[in-house]
Design a protein around this motif. Structure first.
Motif, PDB file in Angstrom:
ATOM      1  N   GLY A  82      35.456   0.664  -6.828  1.00 53.05           N
ATOM      2  CA  GLY A  82      36.615   1.173  -6.179  1.00 53.05           C
ATOM      3  C   GLY A  82      36.249   2.222  -4.845  1.00 53.05           C
ATOM      4  N   ALA A  83      35.345   2.961  -5.274  1.00 51.79           N
ATOM      5  CA  ALA A  83      34.646   3.617  -4.121  1.00 51.79           C
ATOM      6  C   ALA A  83      34.251   2.580  -2.947  1.00 51.79           C
ATOM      7  CB  ALA A  83      33.787   4.653  -4.501  1.00 51.79           C
ATOM      8  N   ASP A  84      33.326   1.660  -3.482  1.00 52.73           N
ATOM      9  CA  ASP A  84      32.951   0.671  -2.270  1.00 52.73           C
ATOM     10  C   ASP A  84      34.261   0.095  -1.669  1.00 52.73           C
ATOM     11  OD1 ASP A  84      30.324   1.202  -2.958  1.00 52.73           O
ATOM     12  OD2 ASP A  84      30.139  -0.438  -4.345  1.00 52.73           O
ATOM     13  N   ALA A  85      35.235  -0.190  -2.251  1.00 49.97           N
ATOM     14  CA  ALA A  85      36.266  -1.146  -1.618  1.00 49.97           C
ATOM     15  C   ALA A  85      37.084   0.329  -0.553  1.00 49.97           C
ATOM     16  CB  ALA A  85      37.223  -1.226  -2.651  1.00 49.97           C
ATOM     17  N   VAL A  86      37.161   1.225  -0.869  1.00 48.23           N
ATOM     18  CA  VAL A  86      37.865   2.310  -0.095  1.00 48.23           C
ATOM     19  C   VAL A  86      36.691   2.503   1.129  1.00 48.23           C
ATOM     20  CG1 VAL A  86      38.369   4.812   0.275  1.00 48.23           C
ATOM     21  CG2 VAL A  86      38.818   3.420  -1.798  1.00 48.23           C
ATOM     22  N   ARG A  87      35.451   2.519   0.990  1.00 50.31           N
ATOM     23  CA  ARG A  87      34.572   2.576   2.030  1.00 50.31           C
ATOM     24  C   ARG A  87      34.717   1.579   3.194  1.00 50.31           C
ATOM     25  NH1 ARG A  87      30.530   3.075  -0.828  1.00 50.31           N
ATOM     26  NH2 ARG A  87      30.638   5.415  -1.408  1.00 50.31           N
ATOM     27  N   ALA A  88      34.743   0.294   2.456  1.00 47.07           N
ATOM     28  CA  ALA A  88      34.532  -0.692   3.407  1.00 47.07           C
ATOM     29  C   ALA A  88      35.985  -0.833   4.256  1.00 47.07           C
ATOM     30  CB  ALA A  88      34.820  -2.074   2.484  1.00 47.07           C
ATOM     31  N   LEU A  89      37.041  -0.230   3.589  1.00 49.60           N
ATOM     32  CA  LEU A  89      38.497  -0.265   4.111  1.00 49.60           C
ATOM     33  C   LEU A  89      38.651   0.709   5.101  1.00 49.60           C
ATOM     34  CD1 LEU A  89      40.743  -0.954   0.773  1.00 49.60           C
ATOM     35  CD2 LEU A  89      40.802  -2.499   2.930  1.00 49.60           C
ATOM     36  N   ALA A  90      37.619   1.595   5.092  1.00 44.88           N
ATOM     37  CA  ALA A  90      37.749   3.075   5.992  1.00 44.88           C
ATOM     38  C   ALA A  90      36.706   2.684   7.047  1.00 44.88           C
ATOM     39  CB  ALA A  90      37.491   4.186   5.239  1.00 44.88           C
ATOM     40  N   GLY A 274      49.970  -4.666   0.543  1.00 44.70           N
ATOM     41  CA  GLY A 274      49.402  -3.532   0.000  1.00 44.70           C
ATOM     42  C   GLY A 274      50.467  -3.030  -1.206  1.00 44.70           C
ATOM     43  N   ARG A 275      51.870  -3.183  -0.881  1.00 43.69           N
ATOM     44  CA  ARG A 275      52.929  -3.023  -1.676  1.00 43.69           C
ATOM     45  C   ARG A 275      52.873  -3.469  -2.913  1.00 43.69           C
ATOM     46  NH1 ARG A 275      56.241  -2.721   1.843  1.00 43.69           N
ATOM     47  NH2 ARG A 275      56.388  -0.370   2.035  1.00 43.69           N
ATOM     48  N   GLU A 276      52.694  -5.069  -2.721  1.00 43.18           N
ATOM     49  CA  GLU A 276      52.532  -5.895  -4.217  1.00 43.18           C
ATOM     50  C   GLU A 276      51.261  -5.559  -4.762  1.00 43.18           C
ATOM     51  OE1 GLU A 276      53.031  -8.520  -7.029  1.00 43.18           O
ATOM     52  OE2 GLU A 276      54.487  -7.849  -5.237  1.00 43.18           O
ATOM     53  N   LEU A 277      50.233  -5.134  -4.095  1.00 45.37           N
ATOM     54  CA  LEU A 277      49.021  -4.793  -4.810  1.00 45.37           C
ATOM     55  C   LEU A 277      49.312  -3.367  -5.886  1.00 45.37           C
ATOM     56  CD1 LEU A 277      46.430  -5.739  -2.258  1.00 45.37           C
ATOM     57  CD2 LEU A 277      46.519  -6.660  -4.486  1.00 45.37           C
ATOM     58  N   LEU A 278      49.800  -2.547  -4.948  1.00 46.15           N
ATOM     59  CA  LEU A 278      49.885  -1.512  -5.790  1.00 46.15           C
ATOM     60  C   LEU A 278      51.043  -1.405  -6.886  1.00 46.15           C
ATOM     61  CD1 LEU A 278      49.207   1.822  -5.551  1.00 46.15           C
ATOM     62  CD2 LEU A 278      51.270   2.156  -4.101  1.00 46.15           C
ATOM     63  N   ARG A 279      52.016  -2.279  -6.809  1.00 46.25           N
ATOM     64  CA  ARG A 279      52.857  -2.586  -8.047  1.00 46.25           C
ATOM     65  C   ARG A 279      52.300  -3.056  -9.285  1.00 46.25           C
ATOM     66  NH1 ARG A 279      56.715  -5.449  -4.277  1.00 46.25           N
ATOM     67  NH2 ARG A 279      58.241  -3.613  -3.722  1.00 46.25           N
ATOM     68  N   ARG A 280      51.012  -3.969  -9.178  1.00 44.51           N
ATOM     69  CA  ARG A 280      50.363  -4.578 -10.070  1.00 44.51           C
ATOM     70  C   ARG A 280      50.067  -3.473 -11.288  1.00 44.51           C
ATOM     71  NH1 ARG A 280      47.312  -9.484  -7.268  1.00 44.51           N
ATOM     72  NH2 ARG A 280      49.009 -10.034  -6.343  1.00 44.51           N
ATOM     73  N   SER A 281      50.304  -3.769 -12.600  1.00 50.17           N
ATOM     74  CA  SER A 281      50.202  -2.704 -13.767  1.00 50.17           C
ATOM     75  C   SER A 281      48.513  -2.792 -14.260  1.00 50.17           C
ATOM     76  CB  SER A 281      51.019  -3.169 -14.833  1.00 50.17           C
ATOM     77  OG  SER A 281      50.662  -4.541 -15.211  1.00 50.17           O
ATOM     78  N   VAL A 292      45.472   1.988  -0.230  1.00 45.83           N
ATOM     79  CA  VAL A 292      44.609   2.458   1.327  1.00 45.83           C
ATOM     80  C   VAL A 292      45.526   1.720   2.241  1.00 45.83           C
ATOM     81  CG1 VAL A 292      42.669   1.868   2.419  1.00 45.83           C
ATOM     82  CG2 VAL A 292      42.509   2.577   0.263  1.00 45.83           C
ATOM     83  N   ALA A 293      46.092   0.151   1.874  1.00 42.98           N
ATOM     84  CA  ALA A 293      46.789  -0.435   2.962  1.00 42.98           C
ATOM     85  C   ALA A 293      48.049   0.122   3.195  1.00 42.98           C
ATOM     86  CB  ALA A 293      47.275  -1.780   2.227  1.00 42.98           C
ATOM     87  N   LEU A 294      48.714   0.873   2.258  1.00 43.58           N
ATOM     88  CA  LEU A 294      50.175   1.497   2.715  1.00 43.58           C
ATOM     89  C   LEU A 294      49.858   2.758   3.330  1.00 43.58           C
ATOM     90  CD1 LEU A 294      52.152   1.044  -0.504  1.00 43.58           C
ATOM     91  CD2 LEU A 294      52.170  -0.076   1.560  1.00 43.58           C
ATOM     92  N   LEU A 295      48.947   3.529   3.047  1.00 48.42           N
ATOM     93  CA  LEU A 295      48.582   4.724   3.706  1.00 48.42           C
ATOM     94  C   LEU A 295      48.109   4.703   5.017  1.00 48.42           C
ATOM     95  CD1 LEU A 295      46.606   6.730   0.913  1.00 48.42           C
ATOM     96  CD2 LEU A 295      48.724   7.452   1.977  1.00 48.42           C
TER      97      LEU A 295
END
Length: 327
Positions: A82-90, A274-281, A292-295
């Motif tokens: 997860g940290a790697d994903a945020v780093r790539a997106l930032a 992003g909204r759809e990804l965040l909804r996933r359970s 990250v997408a929504l922010l």
């Protein structure tokens, strides 16, 4: 999933409350003055870095700094993936830092005399760098370089790779291409975003600015867009040869001069996905990527709304591409 994902996804969903949202963006854009808009933001999640009396560029940068802070907090709650994903997106924050640093190195000696301009406040030669923390890839090494050629060497020996030149244009395009390729390989749910964004970047560079990308960046671009698109002799041919993961963005942009229309469409897609990804359970990287997408989309709209407020704001002045955010 382990406890790390539970904590990370819980934090990701909580951060959605930090978004200004469509109503908040409209309130900022409708402000009659920039100071009115800043007073509104002072009561929101953007209050940490936004200061009353700030100039437009300072205020917009403060919004970006707040976004970066949220991403750093989010990354700190994630397991390694997860940290790697945020780093790539930032990655855009390190690209921005590097661009300002390179421009300071390229400035005339008389303008660089005295205190390091990277450490001076707004209104000076360059703004202070963003504080990347663990989201940086190579920034501590890059900021220590003292010539453009040293900077290129530092990039070439880092995860960024050789940009193919040491000019501001070569470094900026090289880093953005590298970021897109890394994002597509690191974050499967962001492949469509990365590929389409790279198509927009390449089209602007080649068919609007008329600037050929360095060979090394062109080869990296071909990894996502395909060699036939990269070798296209015209914008029409380029658009025809794009893969489906990028063609959706430029599908009805018939002329390269109209590529500005694709920018808002890209952000709308990022926000919707992003909204759809965040909804996933499920507990895993998808809700984190969605947060990250929504922010990021919210910060983009807020920066645009500040510019409208600086122009006088008010009903009737709100462009669709800034304010028509899904609810």
């Amino acid at each position: 999933m382990g406890a790390g994902w539970v904590a990370g996804v819980t934090r990701a969903r909580a951060l959605r409350t930090r978004c200004l949202g469509a109503d908040g963006v409209r309130s900022v854009a409708g402000s009659r003055t920039l100071d009115d808009a800043l007073r509104y933001l002072a009561a929101t999640a953007y209050r940490h870095d936004v200061a009353p009396g700030a100039a437009l560029a300072e205020a917009q940068r403060a919004v970006s700094a707040t976004l970066l802070w949220h991403l750093r907090v989010l990354a700190g709650w994630q397991p390694a993936t997860g940290a790697d994903a945020v780093r790539a997106l930032a990655a855009g924050f390190e690209i921005s830092n590097t661009g300002h640093h390179l421009r300071s190195l390229s400035a005339e000696p008389s303008r660089r005399a005295g205190p390091d301009p990277r450490q001076q406040g707004s209104g000076r030669l360059h703004p202070p760098p963003y504080h990347l923390g663990a989201l940086g890839l190579a920034w501590p090494r890059l900021v220590r370089t003292r010539t453009p050629s040293e900077l290129r060497t530092a990039l070439a020996t880092s995860a960024w790779g050789d940009p193919g030149g040491d000019s501001p244009a070569a470094v900026a395009s090289g880093m953005r291409v590298s970021a897109a390729v890394r994002l597509a390989s690191t974050v499967p749910d962001a492949v469509r975003w990365a590929t389409a964004r790279l198509a927009l970047l390449f089209a602007r560079e080649v068919f609007v600015v008329g600037r050929r990308m360095p060979d090394v960046s062109a080869r990296r671009t071909a990894r996502l867009l395909g060699p036939r698109a990269v070798a296209a002799a015209s914008y029409a041919e380029f658009r025809q040869e794009l893969p489906v993961t990028a063609k959706w963005l430029l599908g009805d942009v018939d002329e390269a001069a109209d590529l500005w229309r694709a920018e808002a469409r890209w952000w709308e897609a990022v926000e919707r996905d992003g909204r759809e990804l965040l909804r996933r359970s499920r507990f895993g990287p998808q809700p984190v990527v969605g947060a990250v997408a929504l922010l990021s989309a919210d910060a983009w709209r807020t920066r645009g709304a500040l510019e409208l407020a600086a122009r006088g704001g008010g009903p009737g002045d709100w462009p669709v591409e800034v304010l028509d955010a899904p609810g």
